[in-house]
Design a protein around this motif. Structure first.
Motif, PDB file in Angstrom:
ATOM      1  N   UNK A  69      65.215  95.310  44.141  1.00  0.00           N
ATOM      2  CA  UNK A  69      66.434  95.348  44.924  1.00  0.00           C
ATOM      3  C   UNK A  69      67.622  94.747  44.181  1.00  0.00           C
ATOM      4  N   UNK A  70      67.333  93.961  43.169  1.00  0.00           N
ATOM      5  CA  UNK A  70      68.410  93.387  42.384  1.00  0.00           C
ATOM      6  C   UNK A  70      69.075  94.450  41.520  1.00  0.00           C
ATOM      7  N   UNK A  71      70.340  94.228  41.177  1.00  0.00           N
ATOM      8  CA  UNK A  71      71.089  95.118  40.307  1.00  0.00           C
ATOM      9  C   UNK A  71      71.630  94.315  39.135  1.00  0.00           C
ATOM     10  N   UNK A  72      71.135  94.585  37.943  1.00  0.00           N
ATOM     11  CA  UNK A  72      69.995  95.467  37.618  1.00  0.00           C
ATOM     12  C   UNK A  72      68.687  94.882  38.121  1.00  0.00           C
ATOM     13  N   UNK A  73      67.707  95.764  38.266  1.00  0.00           N
ATOM     14  CA  UNK A  73      66.430  95.371  38.859  1.00  0.00           C
ATOM     15  C   UNK A  73      65.691  94.401  37.939  1.00  0.00           C
TER      16      UNK A  73
END
Length: 407
Positions: free
Chosen positions: A137-141
């Protein structure tokens, strides 16, 4: 009547004239000498040119290696600057204090302030030491590759390495991770995520003409192409030089279209040089053959005339001879004749009858049945030694024999 008559055999003189000379000619001997010289010159020239070409190739290779090393050093310098900046953030006392106290708000403010010091940054985040699960879910993952990279950095004494993750996807990025420690205690990981696009800019403007440079990331059993610049047609060629980029898992592969000087010499240069050399040797051999043939012919004629004059007891000289070997032969003849002067031919008529007997000399000669004695000239000619190969010792030996016979 005989049906077939045997063909009349020719005299030995006629057979010799019809067969002609069968020995080696000077022209043929010069041809053999020319071929041997040409082959020796070709071999020596090829070996000499090969040594020079190999030395020139080594110099050219060193120049190409220097270019590749210089390009790799510039990329290493960029990474070293990023690692230095990230290491300064990881050792900041304010960040270390916020981590130890668990002040999330303070850590967020510090990271937002630190992020301004990096260009092309996608994220700057802190990872807990116990983080072991990815977070898409993080950006970037946050993937397994990032977690493994963090684990490697957590080992004390390990060197942080820059890596590219998810290359070729929308989520591709460069990760740099440094450990945050308070003394020997591991407090967390500082992760810097950058765009991949700057890699292409690191290679531009640094590649000479006819060269292909590729930046690749080393992986297990393979390598990932991160960027390239130059002649794309050289991708199938073997790298001329490979440089490992310090501070990363990358390497720079350097290719060019230089084939070396020796193949060029075999196709154009050496063939032309060898052709000119063979032509010059052929002219020298032909000219030397003509000159030597004329000199030998003139000296042989002079030597024959000299021998005939000696047999006729005539005074002559050998000043017209030009070759030293023939001059030595005439000197040997002169020495032998000086020690053994030819005697005049004598007529042995026997006892002369008295004039009153009425018998003439011609009648008495006709009545005798004894064969005439051989002239002294023939016997003297038969005893003439081979002066072409006679030296002073042989002449002394002949003089000793003649003095013993006179005694």
């Amino acid at each position: 009547m005989k049906l077939f008559n045997k063909k009349k055999e020719k005299a030995p003189e006629e057979q010799a004239e019809s067969q002609g000379a069968s020995g080696l000619s000077i022209a043929r001997l010069m041809l053999f000498l020319f071929l041997a010289t040409a082959l020796a010159a070709a071999l020596a020239g090829f070996l000499a040119y090969g040594q020079l070409a190999a030395q020139a190739d080594r110099i050219q290779l060193q120049k190409q290696i220097a270019v590749a090393e210089r390009m790799a050093a510039k990329i290493e310098g960029r990474l070293a600057a990023l690692h230095g900046s990230l290491q300064a953030v990881a050792t900041d006392k304010a960040l270390v204090g916020a981590l130890r106290e668990g002040d999330r708000a303070g850590m967020g403010e510090l990271l937002a302030r630190y992020r301004q010091h990096f260009s092309g940054v996608l994220s700057l985040r802190l990872l807990a030491p116990e983080q072991s699960e990815p977070n898409p879910r993080l950006k970037p993952a946050l993937g397994y590759a990032c977690l493994e990279q963090a684990t490697q950095v957590g080992n004390k004494g390990a060197s942080p390495q820059a890596q590219v993750h998810r290359y070729g996807s929308e989520d591709q990025h460069i990760d740099l991770i440094h450990a945050v420690r308070d003394g020997d205690e591991l407090l967390g990981y500082l992760q810097l995520t950058l765009e991949v696009a700057p890699i292409e800019g690191w290679l531009q403007g640094e590649v000479p003409a006819g060269v292909l440079t590729e930046l690749r990331q080393r992986a297990a059993g393979a390598s990932l192409l991160l960027g390239s610049e130059g002649n794309a047609a050289l991708q199938a060629a073997e790298p001329l030089h490979t440089v490992a980029i310090a501070g990363s898992s990358w390497e720079l592969q350097y290719r060019n279209n230089y084939q070396g000087l020796l193949p060029e010499a075999e196709s154009i240069g050496f063939v032309a040089i060898f052709g000119v050399l063979v032509g010059v040797l052929a002219l020298i051999a032909a000219g030397f053959s003509v000159v030597l043939t004329r000199m030998l012919h003139a000296d042989l004629v002079g030597l024959v005339k000299y021998c005939i004059a000696l047999l006729n007891n005539e005074r002559t000289h050998s000043s017209s001879l030009r070759l030293r070997e023939f001059q030595r032969a005439t000197k040997g003849l002169d020495g032998y004749v000086a020690k053994h002067p030819p005697r005049p031919q004598e007529l042995h008529l026997g006892a002369q009858p008295a004039p009153e007997s009425g018998i003439s000399v011609e009648e008495e000669q006709a009545e005798t049945t004894e064969p005439a004695a051989k002239p002294e000239e023939d016997s003297q000619e038969a005893e003439l030694p081979d002066v072409m190969f006679m030296d002073s010792d042989n002449i002394k030996l002949e003089e000793q024999k003649s003095s013993d016979e006179n005694k």
